[in-house]
Design an enzyme around this catalytic site. Structure first.
Site, PDB file in Angstrom:
ATOM      1  N   HIS A 261       7.155  -1.717   3.776  1.00 23.66           N
ATOM      2  CA  HIS A 261       8.206  -1.299   2.833  1.00 23.66           C
ATOM      3  C   HIS A 261       7.825  -1.796   1.448  1.00 23.66           C
ATOM      4  O   HIS A 261       7.237  -2.851   1.303  1.00 23.66           O
ATOM      5  CB  HIS A 261       9.568  -1.896   3.247  1.00 23.66           C
ATOM      6  CG  HIS A 261      10.725  -1.159   2.670  1.00 23.66           C
ATOM      7  ND1 HIS A 261      11.172  -1.371   1.397  1.00 23.66           N
ATOM      8  CD2 HIS A 261      11.505  -0.183   3.185  1.00 23.66           C
ATOM      9  CE1 HIS A 261      12.187  -0.563   1.147  1.00 23.66           C
ATOM     10  NE2 HIS A 261      12.416   0.169   2.205  1.00 23.66           N
ATOM     11  N   ASP A 315      13.052   3.082   9.778  1.00 22.21           N
ATOM     12  CA  ASP A 315      12.633   4.256  10.552  1.00 22.21           C
ATOM     13  C   ASP A 315      12.099   3.917  11.931  1.00 22.21           C
ATOM     14  O   ASP A 315      11.892   4.823  12.744  1.00 22.21           O
ATOM     15  CB  ASP A 315      11.557   5.031   9.771  1.00 22.21           C
ATOM     16  CG  ASP A 315      12.184   5.766   8.603  1.00 22.21           C
ATOM     17  OD1 ASP A 315      11.994   5.332   7.454  1.00 22.21           O
ATOM     18  OD2 ASP A 315      12.916   6.744   8.861  1.00 22.21           O
TER      19      ASP A 315
HETATM   20  C1  SDX Z   1      11.847   4.527   3.893  1.00 21.76           C
HETATM   21  O1  SDX Z   1      12.142   2.721  -0.644  1.00 21.76           O
HETATM   22  C2  SDX Z   1      13.038   2.727   0.251  1.00 21.76           C
HETATM   23  O2  SDX Z   1      14.012   2.019   0.174  1.00 21.76           O
HETATM   24  C3  SDX Z   1      12.794   3.720   1.395  1.00 21.76           C
HETATM   25  C4  SDX Z   1      13.739   3.603   2.556  1.00 21.76           C
HETATM   26  C5  SDX Z   1      15.138   4.058   2.175  1.00 21.76           C
HETATM   27  O3  SDX Z   1      16.103   3.614   2.823  1.00 21.76           O
HETATM   28  O4  SDX Z   1      15.241   4.951   1.302  1.00 21.76           O
HETATM   29  O5  SDX Z   1      13.801   2.283   3.026  1.00 21.76           O
HETATM   30  C6  SDX Z   1      13.320   4.524   3.692  1.00 21.76           C
HETATM   31  O6  SDX Z   1      11.175   5.323   3.306  1.00 21.76           O
HETATM   32  C7  SDX Z   1      11.246   3.509   4.805  1.00 21.76           C
HETATM   33  C8  SDX Z   1       9.690   3.610   4.847  1.00 21.76           C
HETATM   34  C9  SDX Z   1       9.321   4.683   5.877  1.00 21.76           C
HETATM   35  N1  SDX Z   1       7.863   4.957   5.827  1.00 21.76           N
HETATM   36  C10 SDX Z   1       7.021   4.511   6.764  1.00 21.76           C
HETATM   37  O7  SDX Z   1       7.360   3.835   7.737  1.00 21.76           O
HETATM   38  C11 SDX Z   1       5.579   4.977   6.576  1.00 21.76           C
HETATM   39  C12 SDX Z   1       4.615   3.804   6.794  1.00 21.76           C
HETATM   40  N2  SDX Z   1       4.839   2.840   5.710  1.00 21.76           N
HETATM   41  C13 SDX Z   1       3.876   2.851   4.632  1.00 21.76           C
HETATM   42  O8  SDX Z   1       3.445   4.148   4.261  1.00 21.76           O
HETATM   43  C14 SDX Z   1       4.286   1.947   3.474  1.00 21.76           C
HETATM   44  O9  SDX Z   1       4.642   0.735   4.017  1.00 21.76           O
HETATM   45  C15 SDX Z   1       5.364   2.385   2.493  1.00 21.76           C
HETATM   46  C16 SDX Z   1       5.119   3.750   1.943  1.00 21.76           C
HETATM   47  C17 SDX Z   1       6.701   2.365   3.157  1.00 21.76           C
HETATM   48  C18 SDX Z   1       5.359   1.380   1.352  1.00 21.76           C
HETATM   49  O10 SDX Z   1       4.130   1.490   0.776  1.00 21.76           O
HETATM   50  P1  SDX Z   1       3.662   0.635  -0.501  1.00 21.76           P
HETATM   51  O11 SDX Z   1       4.714  -0.310  -0.940  1.00 21.76           O
HETATM   52  O12 SDX Z   1       3.134   1.601  -1.507  1.00 21.76           O
HETATM   53  O13 SDX Z   1       2.537  -0.260   0.127  1.00 21.76           O
HETATM   54  P2  SDX Z   1       0.994   0.079   0.012  1.00 21.76           P
HETATM   55  O14 SDX Z   1       0.729   1.455   0.546  1.00 21.76           O
HETATM   56  O15 SDX Z   1       0.550  -0.248  -1.361  1.00 21.76           O
HETATM   57  O16 SDX Z   1       0.368  -0.965   1.044  1.00 21.76           O
HETATM   58  C19 SDX Z   1       0.149  -2.320   0.663  1.00 21.76           C
HETATM   59  C20 SDX Z   1      -0.772  -2.865   1.748  1.00 21.76           C
HETATM   60  C21 SDX Z   1      -1.989  -1.964   1.983  1.00 21.76           C
HETATM   61  O17 SDX Z   1      -3.024  -2.790   2.511  1.00 21.76           O
HETATM   62  P3  SDX Z   1      -4.235  -3.223   1.522  1.00 21.76           P
HETATM   63  O18 SDX Z   1      -4.897  -1.938   1.035  1.00 21.76           O
HETATM   64  O19 SDX Z   1      -3.587  -4.025   0.402  1.00 21.76           O
HETATM   65  O20 SDX Z   1      -5.133  -4.045   2.428  1.00 21.76           O
HETATM   66  O21 SDX Z   1      -0.083  -2.886   2.993  1.00 21.76           O
HETATM   67  C22 SDX Z   1      -0.706  -1.971   3.899  1.00 21.76           C
HETATM   68  C23 SDX Z   1      -1.550  -1.040   3.063  1.00 21.76           C
HETATM   69  O22 SDX Z   1      -2.611  -0.503   3.834  1.00 21.76           O
HETATM   70  N3  SDX Z   1       0.362  -1.253   4.582  1.00 21.76           N
HETATM   71  C24 SDX Z   1       0.306  -0.881   5.851  1.00 21.76           C
HETATM   72  C25 SDX Z   1       1.523  -0.229   6.110  1.00 21.76           C
HETATM   73  N4  SDX Z   1       2.271  -0.220   4.995  1.00 21.76           N
HETATM   74  C26 SDX Z   1       1.540  -0.861   4.054  1.00 21.76           C
HETATM   75  N5  SDX Z   1      -0.647  -1.034   6.794  1.00 21.76           N
HETATM   76  C27 SDX Z   1      -0.391  -0.511   8.019  1.00 21.76           C
HETATM   77  N6  SDX Z   1       0.760   0.133   8.335  1.00 21.76           N
HETATM   78  C28 SDX Z   1       1.738   0.274   7.409  1.00 21.76           C
HETATM   79  N7  SDX Z   1       2.868   0.913   7.736  1.00 21.76           N
END
Ligand code: SDX
Length: 379
Positions: A261, A315
């Site tokens: 998140h 989710d």
């Molecule tokens: C919702 O914003 C809100 O409030 C949204 C929400 C709402 O109520 O409206 O809460 C609802 O959208 C919940 C999120 C649902 N999405 C997912 O579950 C999809 C999987 N999650 C990721 O795509 C991600 O965690 C996000 C999109 C939710 C957040 O992404 P960020 O903040 O842009 O984080 P990032 O992509 O920059 O990642 C930072 C690091 C990375 O690693 P490094 O490159 O630094 O080594 O964390 C890792 C990412 O690879 N990472 C994950 C991960 N999420 C982040 N690694 C594995 N699995 C994951 N799910």
């Protein structure tokens, strides 16, 4: 004019000042108008929570009854919208159908009378009332059936489950579903709410604002994740396979759906409440093998990624609850939208008071002074 440094995804950049909700991502704290989500989930209901979010305080008994009656009265959709939806392809995703039909509401109700409080209230009531009817109507029509009319003797959530299944809804299932709507109603400036705010800032109509937000929520990184979680659990197939599956996904730098998140660095408080709801459902109706796989997945992800602040988000368990209620997987995100209409409308109203169109700037990193090359001279 001070220019902030560019941040991809506007990470950490305030886009507004808001009183609607508050999240402390390191504490796993979520409040709607200052009230803890745990308290609202336990003591309130979705329509009362929607009123709180949109008008800023809990309604009196009379105010709530009036609001519930207005929403009940406006649940029906015009036959011309139903006829339009009949032309939608059965293979279309319900979120696309919802975006198209939400925009279509504007054809009938847009008057751009944003300075008229009665018009504002009418739009709020119509959108909260009609979005569930449209989701249910598309579901029945894509299966070749005629949509059913809403039932005035049923409350908001019971009526939606009835319109979706054409069966008398189980009171406990309706209550669990209603808590899910409360949990999904609002969450500060997430992508779809930001989309609603930008659209609202141009003083367009609330129906266009909601259509913009629906399109944004549909993405798999946002509201679409709950559907992807079930597909992932399906692919894992057994508790034993959870660890190798997750380890392989992490090794390939794949995002695990339902985890991570932008704000929470601990488990999303909504995930905890949804997990408890799932356990109550399974206790009452029998266990669910997907739940056992999910618990193992969460354990492995916490072990491998907890140090990066990656934990279960809203989710991860929501899909398990909806699936247990017999809701088709591709309706999970439209149900997220039904709930989030409350938060989108709260921020829409808040932006009307700000009354300043969103127009951010950029850091230009392109060329200057480039000559136009005639086509015959291009490679
Ligand atoms: C919702 O914003 C809100 O409030 C949204 C929400 C709402 O109520 O409206 O809460 C609802 O959208 C919940 C999120 C649902 N999405 C997912 O579950 C999809 C999987 N999650 C990721 O795509 C991600 O965690 C996000 C999109 C939710 C957040 O992404 P960020 O903040 O842009 O984080 P990032 O992509 O920059 O990642 C930072 C690091 C990375 O690693 P490094 O490159 O630094 O080594 O964390 C890792 C990412 O690879 N990472 C994950 C991960 N999420 C982040 N690694 C594995 N699995 C994951 N799910």
């Amino acid at each position: 004019m001070a220019v902030c440094e560019y941040k991809p995804g506007l990470e950490g950049i305030p886009a507004t000042r808001s009183e609607v909700s508050y999240v402390d991502g390191s504490q796993g704290l979520l409040e709607y108008r200052g009230i803890r989500i745990e308290e609202l989930a336990a003591k309130s209901n979705f329509l009362e929570t929607a009123y709180l979010l949109i008008w800023g305080e809990l309604p009196s008994k009379t105010e709530l009854e009036k609001f519930q009656d207005e929403v009940r009265y406006h649940r029906r959709i015009k036959y011309r919208i139903r006829d339009m939806m009949k032309c939608f392809p059965e293979t279309g995703h319900p979120m696309d159908a919802l975006q198209a039909s939400a925009a279509a509401l504007g054809l009938f109700y847009s008057r751009r009378a944003l300075d008229n409080p009665e018009y504002i209230r009418e739009a709020v009531v119509r959108l909260l009332a009609k979005i569930p009817t449209m989701v249910a109507a598309f579901q029945l029509m894509r299966n070749g059936n005629d949509p059913v009319q809403p039932r005035d003797d049923l409350d908001y959530s019971s009526n939606f489950l009835y319109m979706l299944t054409e069966q008398e809804p189980d009171p406990f299932a309706a209550q669990v579903f209603d808590v899910c709507l409360t949990l999904h109603a609002e969450h500060t400036i997430n992508a779809s709410t930001f989309s609603a705010m930008v659209t609202a800032s141009t003083l367009t109509d609330p129906y266009a604002v909601i259509a913009s937000a629906v399109g944004t929520l549909a993405g798999p990184l946002h509201g679409g994740a709950n559907e992807e979680v079930i597909a992932m659990l399906d692919e894992i197939g057994s508790v034993e396979n959870a660890r190798p599956f997750i380890e392989s996904a992490i090794a390939q730098k794949q995002k695990i759906m339902g985890f991570g998140h932008r704000v929470y660095t601990v488990k999303d408080p909504r995930a905890t409440i949804l997990q408890n709801l799932a356990e109550q459902l399974f206790e009452k109706n029998g266990s669910d093998p997907y739940y056992d796989i999910a618990v193992e997945v969460e354990k492995v992800v916490e072990e491998k990624l907890g140090h990066k602040g990656i934990y279960a988000n809203v989710d991860f368990y929501s899909g398990l609850v909806y699936r247990h209620l017999g809701i088709p997987t591709d309706l999970f995100t439209p149900i997220f939208a039904i709930a989030r209409v409350a938060g989108w409308l709260a921020h829409w109203k808040e932006q009307l008071a700000v009354n300043r169109i969103f127009r951010p700037t950029q850091e230009y990193v392109g060329n200057h002074g480039v000559s136009y090359l005639p086509i015959e001279k291009r490679s």
